[in-house]
Design a protein around this motif. Structure first.
Motif, PDB file in Angstrom:
ATOM      1  N   VAL B  30       0.837  -1.205   0.000  1.00  0.00           N
ATOM      2  CA  VAL B  30       0.000   0.000   0.000  1.00  0.00           C
ATOM      3  C   VAL B  30       0.869   1.252   0.000  1.00  0.00           C
ATOM      4  O   VAL B  30       0.595   2.211  -0.729  1.00  0.00           O
ATOM      5  N   LEU B  31       1.947   1.217   0.779  1.00  0.00           N
ATOM      6  CA  LEU B  31       2.868   2.368   0.817  1.00  0.00           C
ATOM      7  C   LEU B  31       3.530   2.587  -0.545  1.00  0.00           C
ATOM      8  O   LEU B  31       3.656   3.719  -1.021  1.00  0.00           O
ATOM      9  N   LEU B  32       3.951   1.473  -1.160  1.00  0.00           N
ATOM     10  CA  LEU B  32       4.581   1.576  -2.481  1.00  0.00           C
ATOM     11  C   LEU B  32       3.599   2.113  -3.515  1.00  0.00           C
ATOM     12  O   LEU B  32       3.977   2.901  -4.397  1.00  0.00           O
ATOM     13  N   LEU B  33       2.358   1.692  -3.391  1.00  0.00           N
ATOM     14  CA  LEU B  33       1.330   2.184  -4.316  1.00  0.00           C
ATOM     15  C   LEU B  33       1.175   3.694  -4.163  1.00  0.00           C
ATOM     16  O   LEU B  33       1.090   4.429  -5.167  1.00  0.00           O
ATOM     17  N   ALA B  34       1.145   4.144  -2.900  1.00  0.00           N
ATOM     18  CA  ALA B  34       1.033   5.590  -2.654  1.00  0.00           C
ATOM     19  C   ALA B  34       2.249   6.311  -3.249  1.00  0.00           C
ATOM     20  O   ALA B  34       2.110   7.384  -3.873  1.00  0.00           O
ATOM     21  N   GLY B  35       3.437   5.706  -3.087  1.00  0.00           N
ATOM     22  CA  GLY B  35       4.660   6.291  -3.658  1.00  0.00           C
ATOM     23  C   GLY B  35       4.601   6.332  -5.175  1.00  0.00           C
ATOM     24  O   GLY B  35       4.993   7.327  -5.800  1.00  0.00           O
ATOM     25  N   LEU B  36       4.061   5.264  -5.756  1.00  0.00           N
ATOM     26  CA  LEU B  36       3.940   5.181  -7.220  1.00  0.00           C
ATOM     27  C   LEU B  36       3.058   6.316  -7.739  1.00  0.00           C
ATOM     28  O   LEU B  36       3.388   6.979  -8.741  1.00  0.00           O
ATOM     29  N   TYR B  37       1.955   6.546  -7.050  1.00  0.00           N
ATOM     30  CA  TYR B  37       1.048   7.634  -7.454  1.00  0.00           C
ATOM     31  C   TYR B  37       1.739   8.991  -7.318  1.00  0.00           C
ATOM     32  O   TYR B  37       1.544   9.865  -8.153  1.00  0.00           O
ATOM     33  N   THR B  38       2.536   9.139  -6.257  1.00  0.00           N
ATOM     34  CA  THR B  38       3.224  10.417  -6.047  1.00  0.00           C
ATOM     35  C   THR B  38       4.195  10.679  -7.201  1.00  0.00           C
ATOM     36  O   THR B  38       4.222  11.783  -7.763  1.00  0.00           O
ATOM     37  N   LEU B  39       4.962   9.646  -7.561  1.00  0.00           N
ATOM     38  CA  LEU B  39       5.930   9.811  -8.649  1.00  0.00           C
ATOM     39  C   LEU B  39       5.215  10.066  -9.982  1.00  0.00           C
ATOM     40  O   LEU B  39       5.652  10.900 -10.782  1.00  0.00           O
ATOM     41  N   ALA B  40       4.114   9.322 -10.191  1.00  0.00           N
ATOM     42  CA  ALA B  40       3.379   9.510 -11.450  1.00  0.00           C
ATOM     43  C   ALA B  40       2.805  10.922 -11.517  1.00  0.00           C
ATOM     44  O   ALA B  40       2.863  11.578 -12.571  1.00  0.00           O
ATOM     45  N   ALA B  41       2.272  11.414 -10.392  1.00  0.00           N
ATOM     46  CA  ALA B  41       1.713  12.775 -10.381  1.00  0.00           C
ATOM     47  C   ALA B  41       2.817  13.799 -10.654  1.00  0.00           C
ATOM     48  O   ALA B  41       2.600  14.767 -11.394  1.00  0.00           O
TER      49      ALA B  41
END
Lengths: 464, 197
Positions: B30-41
């Motif tokens: 879940v944390l990695l997913l949140a990080g992935l979204y941050t990088l994509a944004a």
């Protein structure tokens, strides 16, 4: 006032409210859904769009405008599209009417409002990308219909469906992005070919052909057949109608025979594969899944006729298929009432307790092949005739469909009507409410020719 | 497309997706997913206005929260066994092979969307492939939802350079939240079924 307030946002809002309302039985909610759906269908038949209609002795006039703008995007519903509204909300009224008899949970009547409203939203979107995004949301929403809350359900099929749906959706959306500005291009354009390649993969995914374990039988194994048939009906009709708009936007599709040939080949593969695998299913739900795949093949065949002839065949199949889905879903639901299982062992001999349900289940399986004399035979015959010379593989696929459906019907007749033997599942004890009334209605609508004038009215009013 | 942080974001997203594929702990996922979204944004800010990218980011974080809540409910009924080391190694190898294929095919893929920067095409295709690998390998709803969201982030990276519009981006955000909601719902319903069986 925009017509889309009446036929899109109003039923959507009421449907969501009805679904989230914690009180009320299926019968009470179905009453609301039937009345509302039937009223919306009737209103669509009577009220013109973009014309002033005098009401209350000319002192008040009603003027329904065709367009609506949301965040800079235009949604449009033309007067010529009113037959679609009758078709969508009429079918939804039938589903809502059948819900109490099939003893479905109280959430189902709400879906009979949400689903047609969602399809109307997608069809009203002028941008195909937006239309498919709305359908994408609808395709995810049906998971909540198929896996009802508070009821133990196997989630393997819906999980697989989620994966397939999400895999296909970006491909379709990227296809449309690639095609932006290519409305008048030619087939030789590399972007057009790339886009069609992506679209072909997405269609193969969504139509259950790839990756070799079709999602439909898996869903049939996990979810309730009446819920499945309801979700499939609106989702696939919506997809069919949105995709039928493609040749009117991208004019090169009309002249590109490769696209239609590809679609036809896909349709025949679906019909052949489903017809072949149908008789080997030991679970009635899985048979329902393959049967649906087969009927999707017919729709795809109709779609392969293009935007001139396709709609005629599509609508010819619409009403009979709707009635078939409702009646079949209802029969299957009642048949499985005491145990909620559709495997061979549990259903052995259950048909003896309730003969109409057994006969509906068997007739439903038989009816997926286009036997001459069935109400949808003219539609299939029209599609077959206009696809030109019937190729050998088409005849083989048709043969598989006929033989497959006959063998499946015979198999389930033997299972359902056999002596109960050592089947310990409780028999169906109570006669379902209004069973005869519903059967009579289905027979009347399906076989007395009402479908024919409705079909003519719908096809003659095709707006494009 | 400028700014070293955007560069980091473009290369960091596939790396996080790779970690998502091999790590089994749901909290980390879940944390990695949140990080992935941050990088994509962060990547998408080069094409979209900041508020639009931020809306997608919030939708992504919300998706992570939905999945975390659902997984928490599921854990009360008993967690499944972690996958063996060999399984994770196999996933890593297949993912590496997929990335090699993407690097090899990058010129061709970039020709499909010439208006999208090449690095972004790589990042998007890598996320697409790694997300698809999640979907191919498991029936488990949490992984399916995470795989679906990874795939949709890949799609979003390309889409951001092709389409602009409030309604389209809003619907895409709703779509992502809906995928998480459906995945979480299947997670909870599936576990209740197993509990009663």
């Amino acid at each position: 006032m925009s017509a889309l307030w009446i036929w899109w946002l109003f039923p959507l809002g009421v449907g969501l409210g009805l679904g989230l309302w914690p009180r009320g039985t299926t019968r009470q909610k179905a009453r609301v859904a039937v009345v509302l759906n039937a009223t919306l269908a009737l209103a669509a038949a009577l009220l013109p769009i973009d014309r002033v209609v005098p009401v209350l002795g000319y002192r008040v006039v009603l003027h329904l405008t065709p367009e609506m703008s949301i965040l800079g995007r235009t949604f449009l519903w033309l007067d010529g599209q009113r037959p679609w509204l009758v078709a969508l909300f009429g079918a939804a009224a039938l589903w809502a009417l059948a819900a109490p008899g099939a003893r479905l949970a109280p959430d189902v009547p709400a879906w009979t409002l949400i689903l047609p409203a969602g399809v109307v939203g997608a069809l009203a979107a002028q941008d195909l990308l937006l239309a498919l995004l709305i359908l994408g949301l609808l395709g995810l929403a049906v998971i909540f219909l198929w896996v009802p809350p508070g009821r133990p359900t196997a989630t393997r099929g819906p999980a697989r469906y989620l994966a397939i749906w999400v895999l296909g959706l970006p491909l379709v959306l990227l296809t449309l992005s690639l095609l932006t500005g290519l409305e008048t291009a030619t087939w030789d354009n590399p972007d057009v070919r790339r886009a069609m390649g992506l679209m072909a993969i997405a269609l193969a995914l969504w139509m259950g052909l790839f990756p070799f374990h079709p999602v439909y039988p898996l869903l049939g194994e996990s979810a309730h057949p009446a819920r499945l048939l309801l979700g499939w009906h609106f989702l696939h009709v919506g997809l069919g109608l949105v995709l039928l708009r493609m040749p009117t936007v991208y004019l090169w599709i009309r002249e590109t025979t490769a696209v239609y040939q590809g679609l036809r080949a896909l349709a025949w593969v679906m019909i052949g594969v489903a017809g072949t695998l149908l008789p080997f299913q030991r679970h009635l739900g899985r048979a329902v899944g393959y049967a649906h795949m087969l009927t999707l093949g017919w729709s795809l065949l109709a779609w392969s006729l293009g935007s001139d002839l396709g709609p005629t065949a599509f609508w010819a199949l619409y009403w009979p298929r709707t009635l078939w889905s409702v009646a079949w879903g209802w029969g299957l639901a009642v048949l499985a009432l005491p145990h909620d299982q559709f495997d061979e062992a549990t259903l052995t001999g259950q048909g003896r307790d309730w003969l109409p349900g057994a006969l509906l289940a068997i007739a439903g399986l038989l009816a997926v092949a286009p036997w001459p004399g069935l109400p949808w035979w003219p539609g299939v015959a029209y599609a077959l005739h206009h696809t030109g010379t019937i190729a050998w593989y088409g005849l083989v696929a048709l043969g598989f469909a006929w033989v497959g459906s006959a063998l499946t019907g015979a198999r389930w007749a033997r299972i359902l009507l056999a002596p109960r033997g050592d089947n310990t599942a409780p028999p169906i004890r109570r006669w379902p409410d209004r069973a005869w009334a519903w059967l009579a209605l289905a027979a009347w609508l399906g076989f007395n020719g009402l479908a024919k004038p409705l079909f003519h009215w719908a096809t003659n009013s095709w707006p494009f | 497309m400028s700014g070293s942080w955007v560069m980091w974001a473009v290369w960091g997203a596939p790396f996080l997706a790779l970690l998502l594929l091999v790590i089994d702990d749901w909290r980390m996922q879940v944390l990695l997913l949140a990080g992935l979204y941050t990088l994509a944004a962060a990547t998408v800010t080069a094409a979209w206005p900041l508020p639009l990218a931020a809306a997608q980011l919030v939708a992504g974080w919300l998706s992570g929260a939905i999945l975390a809540i659902a997984q928490n409910i599921q854990l009360r009924r008993g967690a499944g066994p972690p996958s063996p080391l060999t399984g994770r190694l196999f996933r890593l190898l297949v993912a590496a092979a997929a990335l090699v294929v993407i690097i090899q095919a990058l010129p061709t893929l970039h020709a499909w969307w010439p208006q999208v920067p090449r690095r972004v095409v790589f990042s998007a295709m890598a996320l697409f492939a790694l997300g698809a690998l999640h979907l191919a390998w498991t029936w488990q709803p949490l992984r399916l939802a995470i795989g679906s969201l990874t795939l949709l982030v890949g799609f979003w990276l390309i889409y951001a350079w092709l389409q602009h519009g409030l309604l389209l981006s809003g619907l895409l955000a709703v779509l992502q939240a809906m995928v998480a909601w459906a995945g979480g719902y299947l997670l909870v319903q599936g576990s209740s079924h197993e509990g009663q069986a």
